[in-house]
Motif scaffolding. Structure first.
Motif, PDB file in Angstrom:
ATOM      1  N   GLY A 218       0.822  -1.204   0.000  1.00  0.00           N
ATOM      2  CA  GLY A 218       0.000   0.000   0.000  1.00  0.00           C
ATOM      3  C   GLY A 218       0.852   1.249   0.000  1.00  0.00           C
ATOM      4  N   GLY A 219       1.970   1.231   0.760  1.00  0.00           N
ATOM      5  CA  GLY A 219       2.875   2.372   0.773  1.00  0.00           C
ATOM      6  C   GLY A 219       3.491   2.639  -0.580  1.00  0.00           C
ATOM      7  N   MET A 220       3.878   1.585  -1.281  1.00  0.00           N
ATOM      8  CA  MET A 220       4.454   1.760  -2.621  1.00  0.00           C
ATOM      9  C   MET A 220       3.431   2.345  -3.589  1.00  0.00           C
ATOM     10  SD  MET A 220       6.878  -1.613  -3.097  1.00  0.00           S
ATOM     11  CE  MET A 220       5.682  -2.807  -2.485  1.00  0.00           C
ATOM     12  N   VAL A 221       2.213   1.875  -3.489  1.00  0.00           N
ATOM     13  CA  VAL A 221       1.150   2.386  -4.368  1.00  0.00           C
ATOM     14  C   VAL A 221       0.875   3.855  -4.078  1.00  0.00           C
ATOM     15  CG1 VAL A 221      -1.313   2.198  -4.904  1.00  0.00           C
ATOM     16  CG2 VAL A 221       0.096   0.138  -4.739  1.00  0.00           C
ATOM     17  N   ALA A 222       0.905   4.239  -2.805  1.00  0.00           N
ATOM     18  CA  ALA A 222       0.598   5.614  -2.415  1.00  0.00           C
ATOM     19  C   ALA A 222       1.538   6.618  -3.073  1.00  0.00           C
ATOM     20  CB  ALA A 222       0.681   5.755  -0.896  1.00  0.00           C
ATOM     21  N   LEU A 223       2.763   6.225  -3.331  1.00  0.00           N
ATOM     22  CA  LEU A 223       3.754   7.138  -3.897  1.00  0.00           C
ATOM     23  C   LEU A 223       3.725   7.170  -5.423  1.00  0.00           C
ATOM     24  CD1 LEU A 223       6.814   6.382  -1.577  1.00  0.00           C
ATOM     25  CD2 LEU A 223       4.952   8.011  -1.254  1.00  0.00           C
ATOM     26  N   ALA A 224       2.903   6.316  -6.026  1.00  0.00           N
ATOM     27  CA  ALA A 224       2.878   6.273  -7.499  1.00  0.00           C
ATOM     28  C   ALA A 224       1.480   5.925  -8.001  1.00  0.00           C
ATOM     29  CB  ALA A 224       3.894   5.259  -8.002  1.00  0.00           C
ATOM     30  N   LEU A 225       0.466   6.622  -7.494  1.00  0.00           N
ATOM     31  CA  LEU A 225      -0.912   6.265  -7.817  1.00  0.00           C
ATOM     32  C   LEU A 225      -1.243   6.316  -9.312  1.00  0.00           C
ATOM     33  CD1 LEU A 225      -3.169   7.668  -4.957  1.00  0.00           C
ATOM     34  CD2 LEU A 225      -3.208   5.369  -5.899  1.00  0.00           C
ATOM     35  N   PRO A 226      -0.931   7.422 -10.020  1.00  0.00           N
ATOM     36  CA  PRO A 226      -1.286   7.447 -11.448  1.00  0.00           C
ATOM     37  C   PRO A 226      -0.608   6.326 -12.234  1.00  0.00           C
ATOM     38  CG  PRO A 226      -0.786   9.654 -10.658  1.00  0.00           C
ATOM     39  CD  PRO A 226      -0.384   8.712  -9.571  1.00  0.00           C
ATOM     40  N   ALA A 227       0.674   6.088 -11.950  1.00  0.00           N
ATOM     41  CA  ALA A 227       1.395   5.025 -12.650  1.00  0.00           C
ATOM     42  C   ALA A 227       0.821   3.658 -12.287  1.00  0.00           C
ATOM     43  CB  ALA A 227       2.882   5.087 -12.306  1.00  0.00           C
ATOM     44  N   PHE A 228       0.406   3.498 -11.040  1.00  0.00           N
ATOM     45  CA  PHE A 228      -0.165   2.227 -10.596  1.00  0.00           C
ATOM     46  C   PHE A 228      -1.484   1.957 -11.305  1.00  0.00           C
ATOM     47  CE2 PHE A 228      -2.946   0.021  -7.457  1.00  0.00           C
ATOM     48  CZ  PHE A 228      -2.298  -1.204  -7.470  1.00  0.00           C
ATOM     49  N   ARG A 229      -2.342   2.964 -11.396  1.00  0.00           N
ATOM     50  CA  ARG A 229      -3.615   2.782 -12.101  1.00  0.00           C
ATOM     51  C   ARG A 229      -3.375   2.428 -13.568  1.00  0.00           C
ATOM     52  NH1 ARG A 229      -5.134   8.146  -9.516  1.00  0.00           N
ATOM     53  NH2 ARG A 229      -6.218   7.636  -7.571  1.00  0.00           N
ATOM     54  N   SER A 230      -2.405   3.081 -14.168  1.00  0.00           N
ATOM     55  CA  SER A 230      -2.077   2.809 -15.562  1.00  0.00           C
ATOM     56  C   SER A 230      -1.545   1.390 -15.738  1.00  0.00           C
ATOM     57  CB  SER A 230      -1.040   3.826 -16.057  1.00  0.00           C
ATOM     58  OG  SER A 230      -0.710   3.586 -17.404  1.00  0.00           O
ATOM     59  N   PHE A 231      -0.713   0.970 -14.808  1.00  0.00           N
ATOM     60  CA  PHE A 231      -0.170  -0.394 -14.847  1.00  0.00           C
ATOM     61  C   PHE A 231      -1.293  -1.424 -14.796  1.00  0.00           C
ATOM     62  CE2 PHE A 231       0.877  -4.091 -12.222  1.00  0.00           C
ATOM     63  CZ  PHE A 231       1.880  -4.678 -12.975  1.00  0.00           C
ATOM     64  N   LEU A 232      -2.257  -1.226 -13.912  1.00  0.00           N
ATOM     65  CA  LEU A 232      -3.364  -2.169 -13.795  1.00  0.00           C
ATOM     66  C   LEU A 232      -4.186  -2.218 -15.069  1.00  0.00           C
ATOM     67  CD1 LEU A 232      -4.679  -1.459 -10.176  1.00  0.00           C
ATOM     68  CD2 LEU A 232      -3.142  -3.275 -10.931  1.00  0.00           C
ATOM     69  N   GLN A 233      -4.406  -1.052 -15.655  1.00  0.00           N
ATOM     70  CA  GLN A 233      -5.201  -1.003 -16.881  1.00  0.00           C
ATOM     71  C   GLN A 233      -4.508  -1.736 -18.032  1.00  0.00           C
ATOM     72  OE1 GLN A 233      -5.598   2.793 -18.763  1.00  0.00           O
ATOM     73  NE2 GLN A 233      -7.662   2.373 -19.508  1.00  0.00           N
ATOM     74  N   GLN A 234      -3.195  -1.652 -18.067  1.00  0.00           N
ATOM     75  CA  GLN A 234      -2.443  -2.255 -19.165  1.00  0.00           C
ATOM     76  C   GLN A 234      -2.147  -3.731 -18.944  1.00  0.00           C
ATOM     77  OE1 GLN A 234       1.086   0.161 -19.565  1.00  0.00           O
ATOM     78  NE2 GLN A 234      -0.081   2.038 -19.952  1.00  0.00           N
ATOM     79  N   ARG A 235      -1.980  -4.142 -17.693  1.00  0.00           N
ATOM     80  CA  ARG A 235      -1.495  -5.498 -17.412  1.00  0.00           C
ATOM     81  C   ARG A 235      -2.564  -6.437 -16.860  1.00  0.00           C
ATOM     82  NH1 ARG A 235       2.909  -5.008 -20.462  1.00  0.00           N
ATOM     83  NH2 ARG A 235       4.312  -3.332 -19.740  1.00  0.00           N
ATOM     84  N   TRP A 236      -3.816  -6.002 -16.815  1.00  0.00           N
ATOM     85  CA  TRP A 236      -4.834  -6.825 -16.176  1.00  0.00           C
ATOM     86  C   TRP A 236      -4.986  -8.221 -16.786  1.00  0.00           C
ATOM     87  CZ3 TRP A 236      -9.000  -8.829 -18.667  1.00  0.00           C
ATOM     88  CH2 TRP A 236      -9.394  -8.220 -19.869  1.00  0.00           C
ATOM     89  N   PRO A 237      -4.783  -8.430 -18.115  1.00  0.00           N
ATOM     90  CA  PRO A 237      -4.907  -9.815 -18.616  1.00  0.00           C
ATOM     91  C   PRO A 237      -3.878 -10.761 -17.986  1.00  0.00           C
ATOM     92  CG  PRO A 237      -5.041  -8.242 -20.426  1.00  0.00           C
ATOM     93  CD  PRO A 237      -4.573  -7.484 -19.231  1.00  0.00           C
ATOM     94  N   TYR A 238      -2.656 -10.276 -17.786  1.00  0.00           N
ATOM     95  CA  TYR A 238      -1.623 -11.110 -17.169  1.00  0.00           C
ATOM     96  C   TYR A 238      -1.952 -11.390 -15.703  1.00  0.00           C
ATOM     97  CZ  TYR A 238       0.806  -9.506 -21.356  1.00  0.00           C
ATOM     98  OH  TYR A 238       1.145  -9.216 -22.654  1.00  0.00           O
ATOM     99  N   LEU A 239      -2.447 -10.364 -15.025  1.00  0.00           N
ATOM    100  CA  LEU A 239      -2.848 -10.547 -13.634  1.00  0.00           C
ATOM    101  C   LEU A 239      -3.981 -11.559 -13.521  1.00  0.00           C
ATOM    102  CD1 LEU A 239      -2.832  -6.823 -12.446  1.00  0.00           C
ATOM    103  CD2 LEU A 239      -1.152  -8.580 -11.890  1.00  0.00           C
ATOM    104  N   LEU A 240      -4.893 -11.516 -14.480  1.00  0.00           N
ATOM    105  CA  LEU A 240      -6.023 -12.447 -14.476  1.00  0.00           C
ATOM    106  C   LEU A 240      -5.543 -13.882 -14.656  1.00  0.00           C
ATOM    107  CD1 LEU A 240      -9.094 -12.575 -14.286  1.00  0.00           C
ATOM    108  CD2 LEU A 240      -9.190 -12.355 -16.780  1.00  0.00           C
TER     109      LEU A 240
END
Length: 392
Positions: A218-240
């Motif tokens: 959670g701490g790592m995400v807090a420092l890079a929220l926009p990049a984190f949201r973008s990462f999830l949007q781009q990588r969600w098939p792999y996460l799935l």
């Protein structure tokens, strides 16, 4: 200091986590009912896995919120005083309520006081209150955790170094999960000091170390929220894919380790390596879902905000509510032991707990019972869109 922008998706994430907690406990009730066959037990077990993200999600949210709001400066006396009032005081009141309700406290003498204090420290006044004991450790230790986090960050330069650091932390944490799930049950290892043995071995399920990765995540995400949201949007098939593979494997473990045809929910502990991998993948996907459902200001956004504000109080009261919901449902034969009955119990318990928390919060001293209502202003119109666009 300028007020930071609200992270609106956390309201939805809190709501998802609360609902997951309630259904886990409903499953626990229905699994103990007579007449549950093997197929139904297996289905309940896999549903239990599906909702097991709840506690890690709450720890993740805690880490994200603390690092987001208190990364630069922490006034520790005021910080801990506020958390004590909003978390410990309601916890203590409800612990006493549960103990009186269960008749663990029947008088007001020294022995009753000692019993009450022991229950407070151990989180044993009710089966769900251990969580408060565990989560409050992160608040108590936050300045030290922050200092360590910053020290590690200063020695890292470049993306590759950060990735390696996260991988190393995950490897160490997975090792801790292996010790908890495999080594300790198979070896009679104990500390000579009673309190140390209780904290690190016997009660490790409420030791902050065993949930520390989700807090730092959670701490790592807090420092890079926009990049984190973008990462999830781009990588969600792999996460799935990772999530699906891990879900299948822990389902296999559930059958393998139950020791018989009837599923043993104790096998579905979060404190084992396979559940760690599964939970991280699931948390990332659920966070993306929370972003998607709150990316436009709507009734859903307002509903999740209300549930998020009242989730702590609802968590405290839901075990009591569930007891009376089940007493009512047991009068209806059609919902006595069926899957349909568990869904009805979940809906009734969730709605009643949230409503009760909401109502108690309106009382003059409601904050002492359910925690302080969220003081941050609601997102202004278009603010959720702005947050979403930052990730694009």
């Amino acid at each position: 200091m300028a007020r930071k922008e609200r992270i609106v998706e956390l309201d939805a994430l809190r709501a998802f986590a609360f609902f997951a907690v309630v259904y886990q406990h409903v499953i626990g009730v229905y699994m103990r009912k007579p007449g549950v066959d093997e197929m139904t037990a297996f289905l309940y077990g896999n549903l239990f896995h599906l909702f097991k993200f709840a506690v890690p999600a709450f720890v993740f949210i805690t880490g994200l919120v603390l690092f987001y709001n208190y990364y630069d400066r922490v006034n520790y006396p005021g910080f801990i005083r506020k958390r004590f009032t909003e978390i410990v005081v309601p916890y203590a009141i409800w612990s006493l309520i549960y103990m009186v309700w269960r008749r663990d406290v029947t008088g007001w003498d020294v022995s009753a006081l000692v019993s009450f204090v022991k229950s407070l420290v151990a989180g044993t006044a009710s089966y769900h209150l251990w969580f408060v004991v565990m989560i409050f450790q992160f608040y108590l230790l936050y300045p030290l955790l922050l200092k360590g986090f910053k020290a590690a960050k200063q020695h890292l330069s470049g993306r590759a170094a950060h990735v390696l650091a996260v991988a190393a932390a995950a490897f160490v944490y997975a090792g801790l999960m292996w010790v908890s799930a495999r080594y300790l049950p198979a070896h009679p290892f104990r500390f000579d000091v009673a309190w140390l043995d209780a904290y690190l071995i016997t009660c490790r399920d409420r030791n902050f170390l065993y949930y520390s990765f989700y807090f730092l995540m959670g701490g790592m995400v807090a420092l890079a929220l926009p990049a984190f949201r973008s990462f999830l949007q781009q990588r969600w098939p792999y996460l799935l894919i990772v999530f699906a593979a891990a879900y299948a494997y822990i389902g296999y473990e559930l059958v393998r380790d139950s020791g018989g045809y009837m599923v043993n929910l104790n096998v579905a502990t979060s404190l084992k390596p396979s559940m760690f991998i599964y939970t991280v993948a699931q948390l990332l996907l659920i966070y993306l879902l929370a972003v998607l459902v709150t990316k436009r200001n709507s009734r859903w956004t307002a509903l999740f905000a209300m549930i998020g504000r009242n989730s702590y109080g609802a968590y405290l009261v839901h075990a009591l509510v569930l007891t009376y919901v089940m007493k009512g449902l047991n009068l209806w034969d059609v919902t006595f032991s069926s899957m349909f009955g568990s869904v009805i119990a979940f809906l009734l318990c969730s709605a009643a707990s949230i409503a009760l928390s909401y109502g108690l919060a309106k009382l003059p001293f409601g904050a002492l019972l359910v925690g302080a209502a969220e003081k941050k202003r609601a997102s202004a119109p278009g603010q959720a869109d702005k947050q979403w666009k930052q990730a694009m």
